[in-house]
Design a protein around this motif. Sequence first.
Motif, PDB file in Angstrom:
ATOM      1  N   PRO A 196       0.893  -1.215   0.109  1.00 10.48           N
ATOM      2  CA  PRO A 196       0.082   0.090   0.087  1.00 10.48           C
ATOM      3  C   PRO A 196       0.875   1.244   0.096  1.00 10.48           C
ATOM      4  N   GLU A 197       0.620   2.151  -0.911  1.00 14.04           N
ATOM      5  CA  GLU A 197       1.356   3.517  -1.105  1.00 14.04           C
ATOM      6  C   GLU A 197       1.065   4.400  -0.045  1.00 14.04           C
ATOM      7  N   THR A 198      -0.028   4.274   0.594  1.00  6.35           N
ATOM      8  CA  THR A 198      -0.498   5.196   1.761  1.00  6.35           C
ATOM      9  C   THR A 198      -0.609   4.441   2.840  1.00  6.35           C
ATOM     10  N   PRO A 199       0.187   4.487   3.837  1.00  5.73           N
ATOM     11  CA  PRO A 199      -0.060   3.631   5.290  1.00  5.73           C
ATOM     12  C   PRO A 199      -1.052   4.196   5.975  1.00  5.73           C
ATOM     13  N   ALA A 200      -1.787   3.141   6.581  1.00  8.58           N
ATOM     14  CA  ALA A 200      -3.202   3.604   7.080  1.00  8.58           C
ATOM     15  C   ALA A 200      -2.757   4.145   8.576  1.00  8.58           C
ATOM     16  N   THR A 201      -1.770   3.799   9.120  1.00  4.60           N
ATOM     17  CA  THR A 201      -1.537   4.505  10.320  1.00  4.60           C
ATOM     18  C   THR A 201      -0.419   5.152  10.672  1.00  4.60           C
ATOM     19  N   THR A 202      -0.190   6.012  11.698  1.00  5.49           N
ATOM     20  CA  THR A 202       1.155   6.052  12.145  1.00  5.49           C
ATOM     21  C   THR A 202       1.738   5.349  13.272  1.00  5.49           C
ATOM     22  N   GLU A 203       0.886   4.599  13.969  1.00  4.22           N
ATOM     23  CA  GLU A 203       1.345   3.714  15.045  1.00  4.22           C
ATOM     24  C   GLU A 203       1.238   2.511  15.068  1.00  4.22           C
ATOM     25  N   LEU A 204       2.124   1.651  15.874  1.00  9.22           N
ATOM     26  CA  LEU A 204       1.987   0.257  16.123  1.00  9.22           C
ATOM     27  C   LEU A 204       0.726  -0.052  16.842  1.00  9.22           C
ATOM     28  N   PRO A 205      -0.053  -1.239  16.433  1.00  7.74           N
ATOM     29  CA  PRO A 205      -1.042  -1.467  17.368  1.00  7.74           C
ATOM     30  C   PRO A 205      -0.589  -1.521  18.992  1.00  7.74           C
ATOM     31  N   ALA A 206      -1.558  -1.474  19.574  1.00 10.01           N
ATOM     32  CA  ALA A 206      -1.534  -1.434  21.159  1.00 10.01           C
ATOM     33  C   ALA A 206      -1.548  -2.869  21.751  1.00 10.01           C
ATOM     34  N   SER A 207      -0.379  -3.368  21.963  1.00 14.50           N
ATOM     35  CA  SER A 207      -0.291  -5.115  22.403  1.00 14.50           C
ATOM     36  C   SER A 207       0.977  -5.007  23.067  1.00 14.50           C
ATOM     37  N   SER A 208       1.127  -5.898  24.100  1.00 13.11           N
ATOM     38  CA  SER A 208       2.249  -6.252  24.898  1.00 13.11           C
ATOM     39  C   SER A 208       2.517  -7.683  24.857  1.00 13.11           C
ATOM     40  N   VAL A 209       3.713  -8.145  25.316  1.00 13.02           N
ATOM     41  CA  VAL A 209       3.988  -9.640  25.357  1.00 13.02           C
ATOM     42  C   VAL A 209       5.208  -9.704  26.583  1.00 13.02           C
ATOM     43  N   GLU A 210       5.069 -10.774  27.123  1.00 11.40           N
ATOM     44  CA  GLU A 210       6.079 -10.931  28.140  1.00 11.40           C
ATOM     45  C   GLU A 210       7.166 -11.761  27.730  1.00 11.40           C
ATOM     46  N   PHE A 211       8.558 -11.344  27.749  1.00 13.43           N
ATOM     47  CA  PHE A 211       9.671 -12.059  27.580  1.00 13.43           C
ATOM     48  C   PHE A 211      10.614 -11.731  28.648  1.00 13.43           C
ATOM     49  N   PHE A 212      11.336 -12.782  29.261  1.00 10.54           N
ATOM     50  CA  PHE A 212      12.439 -12.727  30.092  1.00 10.54           C
ATOM     51  C   PHE A 212      11.720 -12.122  31.229  1.00 10.54           C
ATOM     52  N   GLY A 213      10.572 -12.279  31.817  1.00 11.07           N
ATOM     53  CA  GLY A 213       9.971 -11.589  32.894  1.00 11.07           C
ATOM     54  C   GLY A 213       9.399 -10.341  32.563  1.00 11.07           C
ATOM     55  N   LYS A 214       9.617  -9.664  31.512  1.00 19.38           N
ATOM     56  CA  LYS A 214       9.274  -8.260  31.285  1.00 19.38           C
ATOM     57  C   LYS A 214       8.337  -8.000  30.335  1.00 19.38           C
ATOM     58  N   ASP A 215       7.608  -7.148  30.393  1.00 18.63           N
ATOM     59  CA  ASP A 215       6.684  -6.674  29.260  1.00 18.63           C
ATOM     60  C   ASP A 215       7.413  -5.642  28.397  1.00 18.63           C
ATOM     61  N   VAL A 216       6.937  -6.215  26.961  1.00 22.09           N
ATOM     62  CA  VAL A 216       7.566  -5.304  25.870  1.00 22.09           C
ATOM     63  C   VAL A 216       6.512  -5.329  24.997  1.00 22.09           C
ATOM     64  N   PRO A 217       6.246  -4.053  24.132  1.00 21.31           N
ATOM     65  CA  PRO A 217       5.601  -3.902  23.078  1.00 21.31           C
ATOM     66  C   PRO A 217       5.610  -5.220  21.907  1.00 21.31           C
ATOM     67  N   GLY A 218       4.469  -5.548  21.733  1.00 22.25           N
ATOM     68  CA  GLY A 218       4.605  -6.688  20.557  1.00 22.25           C
ATOM     69  C   GLY A 218       3.425  -7.751  20.838  1.00 22.25           C
ATOM     70  N   ILE A 219       3.819  -8.882  20.227  1.00 25.63           N
ATOM     71  CA  ILE A 219       4.275  -9.220  18.899  1.00 25.63           C
ATOM     72  C   ILE A 219       3.446  -8.677  17.768  1.00 25.63           C
ATOM     73  N   PHE A 220       4.372  -8.214  16.879  1.00 25.72           N
ATOM     74  CA  PHE A 220       3.943  -7.417  15.738  1.00 25.72           C
ATOM     75  C   PHE A 220       4.315  -8.081  14.665  1.00 25.72           C
ATOM     76  N   LYS A 221       3.296  -8.225  13.566  1.00 27.13           N
ATOM     77  CA  LYS A 221       3.319  -8.928  12.332  1.00 27.13           C
ATOM     78  C   LYS A 221       4.226  -7.908  11.512  1.00 27.13           C
ATOM     79  N   SER A 222       4.686  -8.246  10.423  1.00 25.72           N
ATOM     80  CA  SER A 222       5.473  -7.261   9.493  1.00 25.72           C
ATOM     81  C   SER A 222       4.502  -6.435   8.852  1.00 25.72           C
ATOM     82  N   SER A 223       3.329  -6.764   8.574  1.00 24.98           N
ATOM     83  CA  SER A 223       2.287  -5.597   8.099  1.00 24.98           C
ATOM     84  C   SER A 223       2.148  -4.833   9.273  1.00 24.98           C
TER      85      SER A 223
END
Length: 378
Positions: A196-223
């Motif tokens: 798509p030539e025009t991105p639909a958003t300027t922000e990543l989705p609001a989501s988080s996941v735990e790795f190594f006992g800490k919350d981080v933003p993600g997991i995000f797909k490439s799209s």
Amino acid sequence: MIDLFAGCGGMTSGFMAAKGFKPVMSVEFDLHAAATYAANFGESHTCHADIASIPNEEIPQVDLIIGGPPCQGFSNLGSRNVNDPRNKLWKEYIRFVRHATPKVFVIENVDRFFSSSEFALLQAEAQPGGLLENYELSSGFLLAADFGVPQRRKRTIVIGSRIGRIPLPASTHARPGTLDVMPAWHTTHDVLSGLPETPATTELPASSVEFFGKDVPGIFKSSDLHIGRNPTPLSLERYRHIPPGGGRFDLPDHLLSRCWREKKSGTTDVMGRMRWDMPSLTIRTEFFKPEKGQYLHPQWEQNSDGHSVDRPITHWEAARLQSFPDDFQWCGTKLQIAKQIGNAVPPMLAEAIARHLKPYLRGNSQRTHKTATCRLCR
């Protein structure tokens, strides 16, 4: 294999794509890069830690070590002072080699490393009495575009082997019009057209996941990474004046910043636009800022009613230019993911190195194998 200074896993991605390689340990200090690595390759063997904190007894025996230790401070390696912070990271890479006793290790670094005093000291350590005296070194430059990556990214590669000298791999692709026996370089058109030539958003989705006992933003797909920006009217006007392959020198005087007006030479890729018919230039960590390099989308038509895409590339587009597969997953903020993309070894370059190493690691005395077709050529 062990992947040191693993980042988000570009090198591991390429080696696993080559088949036959199994990561049993990766080490990465940055939390979000380590989370991205873990999301793609598993958390159980991923060490989010300072490499110096890993004791010798926890270093497994492996066939292969890969990684790109930073070059700062390597100049004092010869002092063998393990407490010198300037050589700490290089010293740790070599510590892993000495305790894991791999048949082969691979180092990736910036192109200027090859002519540095640090590189000369690395070579010295492979001489009799040195820390790497059991290894023969092969080294040189590899251009990512010569291995199917749609990017002119030049890097120093060092292959250390204790099973006989291993040369660097031969190119599998060539600049268009130079060698008819090879596939031509892949271009920006090969990987950016159709998005798509025009991105639909300027922000990543609001989501988080735990790795190594800490919350981080993600997991995000490439799209999810197809995110735009909100440029100022002045920036948009500048973008409209830049043709493919052009840059700041194509701007009229009234659109030049003072620093550009006073600097008559150099920084030729600043405010640059990519070309559809060529690979991109090197994708760095701030690819979303056209003032940092040739990062404008390649679509441009000069006439007043022409069709132009006047924006910098998105994170997804940058990941594609780095040859990350679309099923790769990401963790972190926009800035953190951009840093991961720009710092990564292009997976397709890593895959070419991996395929080249396979017959040596398997003990094939003929040292011959059929070169696999790259992913973009299939």
